[in-house]
Design an enzyme around this catalytic site. Sequence first.
Site, short mmCIF file in Angstrom:
data_model
loop_
_atom_site.label_atom_id
_atom_site.label_comp_id
_atom_site.label_asym_id
_atom_site.label_seq_id
_atom_site.Cartn_x
_atom_site.Cartn_y
_atom_site.Cartn_z
NE ARG A 1 1.33 11.62 0.93
CZ ARG A 1 2.23 11.80 1.88
NH1 ARG A 1 1.89 12.38 3.00
NH2 ARG A 1 3.48 11.43 1.70
CG ASP B 1 9.51 -1.08 -2.03
OD1 ASP B 1 10.58 -0.92 -2.67
OD2 ASP B 1 8.41 -0.64 -2.44
N GLY C 1 4.75 7.51 -9.95
CA GLY C 1 4.12 7.00 -8.75
C GLY C 1 4.43 7.73 -7.46
CB CYS D 1 24.52 2.98 21.84
SG CYS D 1 24.38 1.31 21.12
N PRO E 1 0.83 -1.21 0.00
CG PRO E 1 -0.04 -1.05 2.17
CD PRO E 1 0.70 -1.98 1.26
CG ASP E 2 -0.48 4.82 -2.15
OD1 ASP E 2 -1.37 4.60 -1.29
OD2 ASP E 2 -0.73 5.37 -3.25
CB CYS F 1 3.13 3.93 -13.27
SG CYS F 1 3.21 3.07 -11.72
CG HIS G 1 12.42 9.11 2.10
ND1 HIS G 1 11.13 9.24 1.67
CD2 HIS G 1 12.98 10.33 1.97
CE1 HIS G 1 10.91 10.50 1.30
NE2 HIS G 1 12.02 11.18 1.46
CB CYS H 1 21.12 0.81 18.90
SG CYS H 1 20.57 1.37 20.52
CB CYS I 1 20.92 -2.22 21.07
SG CYS I 1 22.69 -1.96 20.99
CG ASN J 1 8.92 3.47 -3.15
OD1 ASN J 1 8.28 4.40 -2.68
ND2 ASN J 1 8.65 2.92 -4.33
P1 CNA Z 1 2.16 8.74 -1.56
O1 CNA Z 1 2.10 10.09 -0.97
O2 CNA Z 1 1.34 7.67 -0.97
O3 CNA Z 1 1.79 8.91 -3.10
C1 CNA Z 1 1.67 7.81 -3.96
C2 CNA Z 1 1.25 8.36 -5.33
O4 CNA Z 1 1.25 7.30 -6.27
C3 CNA Z 1 -0.14 8.96 -5.32
O5 CNA Z 1 -0.14 10.15 -6.07
C4 CNA Z 1 -1.00 7.88 -6.01
O6 CNA Z 1 -2.07 8.42 -6.73
C5 CNA Z 1 0.00 7.28 -6.95
N1 CNA Z 1 -0.23 5.89 -7.31
C6 CNA Z 1 -0.54 4.84 -6.52
N2 CNA Z 1 -0.59 3.70 -7.21
C7 CNA Z 1 -0.30 4.02 -8.50
C8 CNA Z 1 -0.20 3.30 -9.70
N3 CNA Z 1 -0.38 1.97 -9.75
N4 CNA Z 1 0.11 3.96 -10.84
C9 CNA Z 1 0.30 5.31 -10.83
N5 CNA Z 1 0.21 6.06 -9.72
C10 CNA Z 1 -0.07 5.42 -8.56
O7 CNA Z 1 3.66 8.19 -1.60
P2 CNA Z 1 5.00 8.98 -1.92
O8 CNA Z 1 6.00 7.97 -2.27
O9 CNA Z 1 4.78 10.10 -2.85
O10 CNA Z 1 5.33 9.60 -0.48
C11 CNA Z 1 6.57 9.51 0.03
C12 CNA Z 1 6.65 8.52 1.21
C13 CNA Z 1 5.87 7.27 1.03
C14 CNA Z 1 8.05 8.05 1.33
O11 CNA Z 1 8.63 8.54 2.48
C15 CNA Z 1 8.01 6.51 1.36
O12 CNA Z 1 8.92 5.96 2.25
C16 CNA Z 1 6.65 6.19 1.75
N6 CNA Z 1 6.13 4.85 1.42
C17 CNA Z 1 6.91 3.90 0.82
C18 CNA Z 1 6.39 2.66 0.51
C19 CNA Z 1 7.28 1.64 -0.16
O13 CNA Z 1 8.45 1.58 0.12
N7 CNA Z 1 6.73 0.86 -1.08
C20 CNA Z 1 5.07 2.35 0.80
C21 CNA Z 1 4.28 3.34 1.43
C22 CNA Z 1 4.84 4.57 1.73
#
Ligand code: CNA
Length: 279
Positions: free
Chosen positions: A48, A121, A210, A149, A45-46, A255, A138, A146, A170, A119
């Site tokens: 927002r 992940d 994305g 320390c 999941p993302d 995407c 990030h 830890c 730790c 990301n």
């Molecule tokens: P966000 O703010 O959740 O935005 C995600 C964006 O991607 C939104 O505009 C969505 O509309 C869009 N979106 C989602 N799915 C699709 C798709 N299939 N095709 C096209 N567009 C899509 O996340 P951001 O990355 O912009 O925010 C930054 C944060 C989210 C970072 O600090 C990350 O660490 C953090 N995050 C990372 C993960 C991961 O590692 N996979 C997961 C969730 C959050």
Amino acid sequence: GLPTKTMHGNAQKKLEKVASLIKEKKVNQICVMVGAGISTAAGIPDFRSPKTGIYNNLQRFNLPYAEAVFDLSYFRKNPRPFYELAYELMPEKFRPTYTHYFIRLLHDKGLLKRCYTQNIDTLERLAGIPEDLLVEAHGSFQYSRCIECYEMSDTEYVRSCIKQKQVPQCVHCKGFVKPMITFYGEGLPSRFFEEMEDDTTNCDMALVLGTSLLVHPFAELPEIVPDSCERVLINREIAGDFGERKNDTIVLGDCEVHIRSLCEMLGWSEDLDKLATPD
Ligand code: CNA
């Protein structure tokens, strides 16, 4: 908002423009800038997105506010919500998406200047994007230490804790161990600042995929590229200052779908499928 037709109707045309820029070698140094939206197709999941986003599903943790899950002082008091989440984001459970493999293909074709990712992940690594072409802005689950320390922790130990939904501690001071992913209020890894100036000045395309571009300073990357640089956004929604430059290319939608069309236009579909097929 914009009428749907202008938003989606000419996606093909816009992708064709991108494809021809690449085919005609008008762009050779692509900076890719990505966020959680490139991993949703992998089942992660993302933040927002409405309904499915992590922020919308944090109620069960009883957090004082959603961002607390990534807040260091909250973590010090209660690291459990973060580790619950870490379990869900656990890299090993997921495979890279077509979009990840497309970035790898850009590298194979000698076109990748750098891949900046928000990301955590590590799917870029799994897709075979070499470490020196990757800026994990990030941080990632790769390293942990830890919070008291700063002693580095064994990656395998932390991994097995996450798998068992336990909080790693730790070995020296028993402080809580945290993967080196950037929490609110923490600085970004120095590598981000070391590479960003040269990369953004010397790339001829900024390809943004994305991300909602709401987190700074990452969101500034596409803003600081020169006007001569092609800017392309492929995302479900408009983001950042895209649209403010007359040459911006904005392709709204999934995407995964758009990247596969783009690969077809480039004649790269076979290469993409080969990479994406598990051995
Ligand atoms: P966000 O703010 O959740 O935005 C995600 C964006 O991607 C939104 O505009 C969505 O509309 C869009 N979106 C989602 N799915 C699709 C798709 N299939 N095709 C096209 N567009 C899509 O996340 P951001 O990355 O912009 O925010 C930054 C944060 C989210 C970072 O600090 C990350 O660490 C953090 N995050 C990372 C993960 C991961 O590692 N996979 C997961 C969730 C959050």
